[in-house]
Design a protein around this motif. Sequence first.
Motif, PDB file in Angstrom:
ATOM      1  N   LYS A 227       0.834  -1.201   0.000  1.00 26.70           N
ATOM      2  CA  LYS A 227       0.000   0.000   0.000  1.00 26.70           C
ATOM      3  C   LYS A 227       0.870   1.252   0.000  1.00 26.70           C
ATOM      4  O   LYS A 227       0.586   2.222  -0.700  1.00 26.70           O
ATOM      5  CB  LYS A 227      -0.905  -0.015   1.237  1.00 26.70           C
ATOM      6  CG  LYS A 227      -2.191   0.726   1.034  1.00 26.70           C
ATOM      7  CD  LYS A 227      -3.160   0.399   2.146  1.00 26.70           C
ATOM      8  CE  LYS A 227      -4.584   0.546   1.654  1.00 26.70           C
ATOM      9  NZ  LYS A 227      -5.549   0.156   2.684  1.00 26.70           N
ATOM     10  N   LYS A 231       0.134   2.644  -3.527  1.00 25.07           N
ATOM     11  CA  LYS A 231      -0.897   3.665  -3.391  1.00 25.07           C
ATOM     12  C   LYS A 231      -0.274   5.030  -3.100  1.00 25.07           C
ATOM     13  O   LYS A 231      -0.372   5.943  -3.901  1.00 25.07           O
ATOM     14  CB  LYS A 231      -1.881   3.273  -2.281  1.00 25.07           C
ATOM     15  CG  LYS A 231      -3.012   4.274  -2.115  1.00 25.07           C
ATOM     16  CD  LYS A 231      -4.059   3.787  -1.124  1.00 25.07           C
ATOM     17  CE  LYS A 231      -5.108   4.867  -0.877  1.00 25.07           C
ATOM     18  NZ  LYS A 231      -6.044   4.461   0.190  1.00 25.07           N
ATOM     19  N   TYR A 232       0.423   5.123  -1.964  1.00 23.95           N
ATOM     20  CA  TYR A 232       0.846   6.443  -1.515  1.00 23.95           C
ATOM     21  C   TYR A 232       2.007   7.019  -2.320  1.00 23.95           C
ATOM     22  O   TYR A 232       2.036   8.201  -2.620  1.00 23.95           O
ATOM     23  CB  TYR A 232       1.174   6.407  -0.019  1.00 23.95           C
ATOM     24  CG  TYR A 232      -0.080   6.352   0.803  1.00 23.95           C
ATOM     25  CD1 TYR A 232      -0.777   7.513   1.078  1.00 23.95           C
ATOM     26  CD2 TYR A 232      -0.611   5.150   1.229  1.00 23.95           C
ATOM     27  CE1 TYR A 232      -1.956   7.485   1.779  1.00 23.95           C
ATOM     28  CE2 TYR A 232      -1.793   5.101   1.935  1.00 23.95           C
ATOM     29  CZ  TYR A 232      -2.464   6.284   2.218  1.00 23.95           C
ATOM     30  OH  TYR A 232      -3.644   6.250   2.898  1.00 23.95           O
ATOM     31  N   THR A 233       2.975   6.202  -2.649  1.00 25.43           N
ATOM     32  CA  THR A 233       4.137   6.727  -3.354  1.00 25.43           C
ATOM     33  C   THR A 233       3.866   6.843  -4.845  1.00 25.43           C
ATOM     34  O   THR A 233       4.158   7.860  -5.464  1.00 25.43           O
ATOM     35  CB  THR A 233       5.355   5.818  -3.098  1.00 25.43           C
ATOM     36  OG1 THR A 233       5.386   5.473  -1.714  1.00 25.43           O
ATOM     37  CG2 THR A 233       6.632   6.520  -3.469  1.00 25.43           C
TER      38      THR A 233
ATOM     39  N   ASN B 110       1.063  13.110   3.114  1.00 25.56           N
ATOM     40  CA  ASN B 110       1.041  12.903   1.664  1.00 25.56           C
ATOM     41  C   ASN B 110       0.315  14.044   0.965  1.00 25.56           C
ATOM     42  O   ASN B 110      -0.829  14.342   1.300  1.00 25.56           O
ATOM     43  CB  ASN B 110       0.358  11.571   1.371  1.00 25.56           C
ATOM     44  CG  ASN B 110       0.747  11.029   0.015  1.00 25.56           C
ATOM     45  OD1 ASN B 110       0.627  11.730  -0.983  1.00 25.56           O
ATOM     46  ND2 ASN B 110       1.225   9.813  -0.028  1.00 25.56           N
ATOM     47  N   VAL B 112      -0.957  14.348  -2.019  1.00 22.88           N
ATOM     48  CA  VAL B 112      -2.011  14.112  -3.010  1.00 22.88           C
ATOM     49  C   VAL B 112      -3.199  13.323  -2.465  1.00 22.88           C
ATOM     50  O   VAL B 112      -4.077  12.931  -3.231  1.00 22.88           O
ATOM     51  CB  VAL B 112      -1.460  13.432  -4.286  1.00 22.88           C
ATOM     52  CG1 VAL B 112      -0.376  14.285  -4.929  1.00 22.88           C
ATOM     53  CG2 VAL B 112      -0.938  12.055  -4.010  1.00 22.88           C
ATOM     54  N   PHE B 113      -3.226  13.104  -1.157  1.00 20.15           N
ATOM     55  CA  PHE B 113      -4.404  12.481  -0.561  1.00 20.15           C
ATOM     56  C   PHE B 113      -5.002  13.444   0.459  1.00 20.15           C
ATOM     57  O   PHE B 113      -4.268  14.189   1.106  1.00 20.15           O
ATOM     58  CB  PHE B 113      -4.038  11.159   0.122  1.00 20.15           C
ATOM     59  CG  PHE B 113      -3.729  10.064  -0.852  1.00 20.15           C
ATOM     60  CD1 PHE B 113      -4.733   9.235  -1.329  1.00 20.15           C
ATOM     61  CD2 PHE B 113      -2.439   9.877  -1.317  1.00 20.15           C
ATOM     62  CE1 PHE B 113      -4.453   8.237  -2.235  1.00 20.15           C
ATOM     63  CE2 PHE B 113      -2.155   8.882  -2.233  1.00 20.15           C
ATOM     64  CZ  PHE B 113      -3.168   8.051  -2.687  1.00 20.15           C
ATOM     65  N   ASP B 121      -7.179   5.546   6.297  1.00 17.35           N
ATOM     66  CA  ASP B 121      -6.505   4.339   5.823  1.00 17.35           C
ATOM     67  C   ASP B 121      -5.836   3.608   6.989  1.00 17.35           C
ATOM     68  O   ASP B 121      -5.900   2.378   7.103  1.00 17.35           O
ATOM     69  CB  ASP B 121      -5.463   4.710   4.761  1.00 17.35           C
ATOM     70  CG  ASP B 121      -5.330   3.614   3.709  1.00 17.35           C
ATOM     71  OD1 ASP B 121      -5.945   2.546   3.882  1.00 17.35           O
ATOM     72  OD2 ASP B 121      -4.609   3.834   2.720  1.00 17.35           O
TER      73      ASP B 121
END
Lengths: 316, 330
Positions: A227, A231-233, B110, B112-113, B121
Motif C-alpha cells: 500500500k 498507493k501512496y508513493t 502525503n 495528493v491524498f 486508511d
Amino acid sequence: MLAYIIRRIAYLVPVLFVLTVVVFTFVEMLPGNIIDTLVGSEGVNDPEVRKILEKEYGLDQPVYVRYAKWLLRAVQGDFGMSLVTRRPVAVELMSGIPATVYLAVVGISLSMLIAVPLGTIAAVKRNTAIDYTAQVTSLIGISIPEFWFAILCVLFFSLYLGWLPSSGFANPFVDPWASLKFLILPAAAVGFRQAAYTTRLTRSSMLDEMNKEYVDTARSVGLSEGKVIFKYTLRNAMIPTITISGLQLANLLGGTVVLESIFAWPGIGRAIFEAILQRDYPLVQAGVLVLGCIVVIMNLLVDLTYRLLNPRVKLG
Amino acid sequence: MAETVPRPVLELDGLTVRFRLRRGDLTAVDGVSFAIERGQTFGLVGESGSGKSVTAKAIMRLIPDPPGEIPSGRVLFEGSNILDKSDAEMRALRGRRIAMVFQEPMSALNPVFTVCDQISDALRTNLGLSKAEARERVVELLSLVGIPSPQKRLDSYVHEFSGGMRQRVMLAMALSCNPGFLIADEPTTALDVTIQATILELITSMIERLGMSLLFITHNLGVVAHACDRVGVMYASHIVELGDKREIFANPQHPYTVGLLNSIPRLDGHAKYLTPIAGSVCNMMEPPSGCKFHPRCAHAMEVCRREIPRLKEIAPGHLAACHLHDRGTA
C-alpha cells in the motif's frame, strides 16, 4: 474552470494562424507543384496545357492571394477538394483519424501497462538484477530508431515466423480478430519505444518520491509495504509520468508518419505525408490545422489531468 | 525515583546504527542505551547530526537497508526485541502500539491524498473500521487535536492547512489507533515560534490524557525543561549524559551538557552574554578518537584522546560519560 478551458481553446486561433502561414510558405518553397504530379503522371508535357491547368488550380496567382482565399473559405468551414483525389479534404482527413487514434491509444495504453509496473519495481528493487534488466531494456528502446525496430518486427514475426501480417489494416468493428492481428506489430512498435521513456521516468520519479518523509509516515502508522508503495508513493510519482505520457499521446495522435507508412496504416500521418509528396496543398493545409487542434487540445487535457492528480496545482 | 513500574515501555540496549556509504562507514548511533518507563516523557537532546532522529527511526524500524544496518544492540519494546520481529509483526506494532510525529508535517503528510483519506486508511488497516466509521473517527480525532470545524476540513489537502494545523493533523494521525507510545521527532522545530508552545502544550496534554509514554526528540533544552521527566543528552552518536530533568538542569555532569545549558538565553538577567560551545560538531565520517567531544572540551585530558568514556552512575539514576569522573574530580 470553464473560463480556463475556453481561454485555452481560444489560444488555438493564433496558434493555428501562425501554423498555416508557416506551412503554406514551406510547401510553396518546395520545388515542384501539383501540376508536375498531374502532368508527369498523365504523360503530357505541353507548356500550353500546363498554363491552362495552373489557371484552373489558381496557381497563377501570387502565394499571399492564394493563402487569403484559402483562409477565407476555411473560416467558413470549406477546406476545398483534394487536388489528387478530387474528394473533399475534410472527408479525406476524417477517414484517417480513427485509425490514428486507434493506434495511438492502444500504443500508449500498452506502454503504460508495461512501464508503470516495471519502473516501480525497478525503483523498489534498485541496483538488483531486475532493475538492471529494466534499465538496459529501456535504454535499448530509446536508442533503437523506431522504424528500424518496426522493420525488425516485420522481418521476424511476419516473414520468418509468419505469425502476423506485415502490414495493413482492418476495421475492428467489422472484423475484430483480423484487426487485432494487424494492430499487434504497429502497437508493439509504438508501445515499446514509449514504454522505454516512461519506464525510466517512472523509476526516477519513484526513487525521488520514496525518499520523501510521507513514505515513512505511511509505514509508521502500520500500512503494508504494498500500500505504501503502490498507493501512496506511486500516486505522487505518477504526476510527471502522466504529464509526459499525455504529451506522447498528443504526438502520436499527430500521426506516427513513419510507422503508418511502414505498416500501411491508413492514418492521418500517412495521409498528410502523401499529400506533401504530391503537393496537395488543400489537404496539407487542412491536415496541419487538424494536427494543431489535436496538440493544443491534448495539452489542455494533460493540464486538466495534472490538476486531478496534483491537488496543489491551481489552474488560472 | 517515583516510578516503580517493573518493566520499562521501551529499553534501548547498546543500539548501534551504521550507514555504509560510498565514502565509508558512518556510525550514526553508537551503543545507545536508555529506558523509558510507562507514562514517562523522555527527552532526547542533541545538536543536528547527533543521531537523535536515527535513534527514533531505528525504534520504528524505518532505517533503510541498504545503506543502513544495525550491527548490534537491542530495542526492547514491552519486553520483546523489535529488531527480531518479522515485517508483519512490526506492521502490527506500528500505529497500534507505537506511533511517530515527524518534524516537518508538510513533507511528512502525503500531498495528493486528503487528510481524511490518509488517517482513515490507518484506521481501516489497523482497527478494521468501515469507510463511514473511519470518517466519523477522523472527525473525532481532528477535533481532539483542536482543529476547528473538522467536518469541513476533512476533505482538505495538506497544503490547504497552516503549519500549526498541519502538525495537529500529523498528531491526529499518530494518535489515530490509540498507541501507548509516541515518538515525537522535533515536532515543533519547523513551526512558527508563536505556534511552537501551543503544539508542545497539545502534545503533552494528549500524552497525559491518554496515559501514553513519549520519546521527545529535540535540540531545544527549553522544550525539555517544559515537557520531559527524564533526559538523555546525545553528542556525536553517543549518549553523554542521562538523568532526571531536575538533576540535568541543576547538576549537569558532562561538559557538553554544561555547554548546552550555558548557551540558553535567560530572561532573569543573570548572564549578559551567552556562552557558546567552542568549535563545531565533529565530522561523523572521521570522528575524533576517544571522547568525541574532546576537541571542543575545555577540560580535555590525555586520556580523553585515547579512550571512549563509558556511562557511569554519578548519583542514583544520573549517568554521565566523561573521564573527569574517573578521577573523582566532578
